[in-house]
Write a protein that holds these residues in place. Structure first.
Motif, mmCIF file in Angstrom:
data_model
loop_
_atom_site.group_PDB
_atom_site.id
_atom_site.type_symbol
_atom_site.label_atom_id
_atom_site.label_comp_id
_atom_site.label_asym_id
_atom_site.label_seq_id
_atom_site.Cartn_x
_atom_site.Cartn_y
_atom_site.Cartn_z
ATOM 1 N N ALA A 14 6.187 7.371 -98.018
ATOM 2 C CA ALA A 14 5.607 7.126 -96.694
ATOM 3 C C ALA A 14 6.252 5.891 -96.077
ATOM 4 O O ALA A 14 6.664 5.901 -94.915
ATOM 5 C CB ALA A 14 4.100 6.946 -96.801
ATOM 6 N N HIS A 15 6.388 4.837 -96.868
ATOM 7 C CA HIS A 15 6.948 3.579 -96.380
ATOM 8 C C HIS A 15 8.445 3.692 -96.080
ATOM 9 O O HIS A 15 8.903 3.248 -95.028
ATOM 10 C CB HIS A 15 6.695 2.463 -97.405
ATOM 11 N N GLU A 16 9.217 4.270 -97.009
ATOM 12 C CA GLU A 16 10.668 4.287 -96.875
ATOM 13 C C GLU A 16 11.201 5.454 -96.050
ATOM 14 O O GLU A 16 12.244 5.332 -95.413
ATOM 15 C CB GLU A 16 11.335 4.296 -98.248
ATOM 16 N N MET A 17 10.524 6.591 -96.075
ATOM 17 C CA MET A 17 11.060 7.797 -95.443
ATOM 18 C C MET A 17 10.177 8.366 -94.343
ATOM 19 O O MET A 17 10.566 9.325 -93.682
ATOM 20 C CB MET A 17 11.279 8.889 -96.508
ATOM 21 N N GLY A 18 8.963 7.840 -94.203
ATOM 22 C CA GLY A 18 8.057 8.350 -93.183
ATOM 23 C C GLY A 18 7.450 9.701 -93.523
ATOM 24 O O GLY A 18 7.012 10.420 -92.635
ATOM 25 N N TYR A 19 7.402 10.052 -94.818
ATOM 26 C CA TYR A 19 6.806 11.317 -95.225
ATOM 27 C C TYR A 19 5.284 11.209 -95.104
ATOM 28 O O TYR A 19 4.702 10.160 -95.354
ATOM 29 C CB TYR A 19 7.176 11.670 -96.666
ATOM 30 N N GLY A 20 4.648 12.339 -94.792
ATOM 31 C CA GLY A 20 3.211 12.360 -94.595
ATOM 32 C C GLY A 20 2.446 12.828 -95.816
ATOM 33 O O GLY A 20 2.979 12.925 -96.927
ATOM 34 N N LEU A 21 1.194 13.157 -95.579
ATOM 35 C CA LEU A 21 0.308 13.592 -96.663
ATOM 36 C C LEU A 21 0.771 14.899 -97.300
ATOM 37 O O LEU A 21 0.479 15.143 -98.473
ATOM 38 C CB LEU A 21 -1.126 13.741 -96.149
ATOM 39 N N ASN A 22 1.492 15.731 -96.547
ATOM 40 C CA ASN A 22 1.988 16.981 -97.136
ATOM 41 C C ASN A 22 2.925 16.713 -98.305
ATOM 42 O O ASN A 22 2.964 17.479 -99.264
ATOM 43 C CB ASN A 22 2.696 17.838 -96.086
ATOM 44 N N PHE A 23 3.687 15.628 -98.225
ATOM 45 C CA PHE A 23 4.568 15.289 -99.340
ATOM 46 C C PHE A 23 3.750 14.906 -100.566
ATOM 47 O O PHE A 23 4.014 15.373 -101.673
ATOM 48 C CB PHE A 23 5.518 14.143 -98.972
ATOM 49 N N GLU B 84 10.168 21.099 -92.371
ATOM 50 C CA GLU B 84 9.254 20.084 -91.850
ATOM 51 C C GLU B 84 8.075 19.931 -92.808
ATOM 52 O O GLU B 84 7.024 19.423 -92.426
ATOM 53 C CB GLU B 84 8.788 20.458 -90.439
ATOM 54 N N THR B 85 8.276 20.360 -94.042
ATOM 55 C CA THR B 85 7.226 20.381 -95.047
ATOM 56 C C THR B 85 6.582 19.014 -95.272
ATOM 57 O O THR B 85 5.392 18.930 -95.535
ATOM 58 C CB THR B 85 7.787 20.907 -96.390
ATOM 59 N N PHE B 86 7.358 17.952 -95.181
ATOM 60 C CA PHE B 86 6.847 16.620 -95.518
ATOM 61 C C PHE B 86 6.445 15.819 -94.290
ATOM 62 O O PHE B 86 6.366 14.592 -94.328
ATOM 63 C CB PHE B 86 7.869 15.854 -96.351
ATOM 64 N N GLY B 87 6.203 16.502 -93.171
ATOM 65 C CA GLY B 87 5.713 15.828 -91.991
ATOM 66 C C GLY B 87 6.787 15.350 -91.030
ATOM 67 O O GLY B 87 6.491 14.640 -90.080
ATOM 68 N N LYS B 88 8.030 15.742 -91.268
ATOM 69 C CA LYS B 88 9.138 15.402 -90.379
ATOM 70 C C LYS B 88 10.283 16.363 -90.623
ATOM 71 O O LYS B 88 10.343 17.020 -91.661
ATOM 72 C CB LYS B 88 9.570 13.949 -90.586
ATOM 73 N N LYS B 89 11.214 16.429 -89.691
ATOM 74 C CA LYS B 89 12.371 17.308 -89.847
ATOM 75 C C LYS B 89 13.346 16.692 -90.846
ATOM 76 O O LYS B 89 13.662 15.508 -90.762
ATOM 77 C CB LYS B 89 13.068 17.514 -88.504
ATOM 78 N N LEU B 90 13.788 17.532 -91.768
ATOM 79 C CA LEU B 90 14.791 17.116 -92.747
ATOM 80 C C LEU B 90 15.439 18.344 -93.351
ATOM 81 O O LEU B 90 15.069 19.465 -93.039
ATOM 82 C CB LEU B 90 14.186 16.213 -93.830
#
Length: 166
Positions: free
Chosen positions: A28-37, A146-152
């Motif tokens: 969350a801190h380093e990559m901006g991943y959300g709760l889905n991650f 977009e599984t982790f709350g952002k495009k990647l």
């Protein structure tokens, strides 16, 4: 900071919960991943906990003064080895600990006569990808997500250990 880091290979109650916590906070801190991650990590760790076989699976837990600072898992099912949950706390990066864990992973594969391994990561994990490729992993699949709350881009890397015939 004490650099008397030890690596243990036995799984204790609370370890997997702490690994999920590390992943959730760090990504969350380093990559901006959300709760889905974090949910993804928890689901995988739950599956592992239910099927864990210390005779077959590999666990490497890095500790400094009793605190978990790094982790790597070899999850083995039907002779397929998946490298999972490779993580190092930021203060412990650049010390050679990642290389040490990868060496232990490769040694584990060789000692157990496993020839192939794979892992999933994202295109954002540049340092990890560089390390994986130095150990012979090659990119075999990728797709937008977009599984982790952002495009990647999610990526699969595979390793085939060469067999030396006598």
């Amino acid at each position: 900071m004490n650099r008397n880091i030890t690596i243990r290979t036995n799984l204790l109650p609370g370890d997997l919960g702490y690994i999920a916590y590390m992943h959730g906070q760090l990504y969350a801190h380093e990559m901006g991943y959300g709760l889905n991650f974090e949910a993804y990590v928890l689901e995988g760790l739950s599956e592992f906990a239910k099927q864990y076989n210390p005779e077959k699976d590999g666990i490497w837990i890095c500790e400094d003064a009793g605190k978990i600072v790094g982790f790597l898992m070899a999850f083995v099912r039907q002779d397929k080895v998946q490298l999972r949950y490779f993580i190092l706390a930021p203060a412990y990066r650049g010390l050679g600990l990642g290389k040490k864990l990868m060496n232990l992973f490769i040694e584990f594969m060789m000692n157990n006569n496993y020839k192939k391994a794979y892992l999933w990561t994202t295109d954002e994990q540049l340092s990890a990808i560089s390390l994986y490729m130095r150990y012979g992993f090659v990119l075999t699949e990728e797709f937008s997500s977009e599984t982790f709350g952002k495009k990647l881009i999610e990526r699969r890397y595979d390793l085939n250990l060469m067999v030396v015939e006598e």
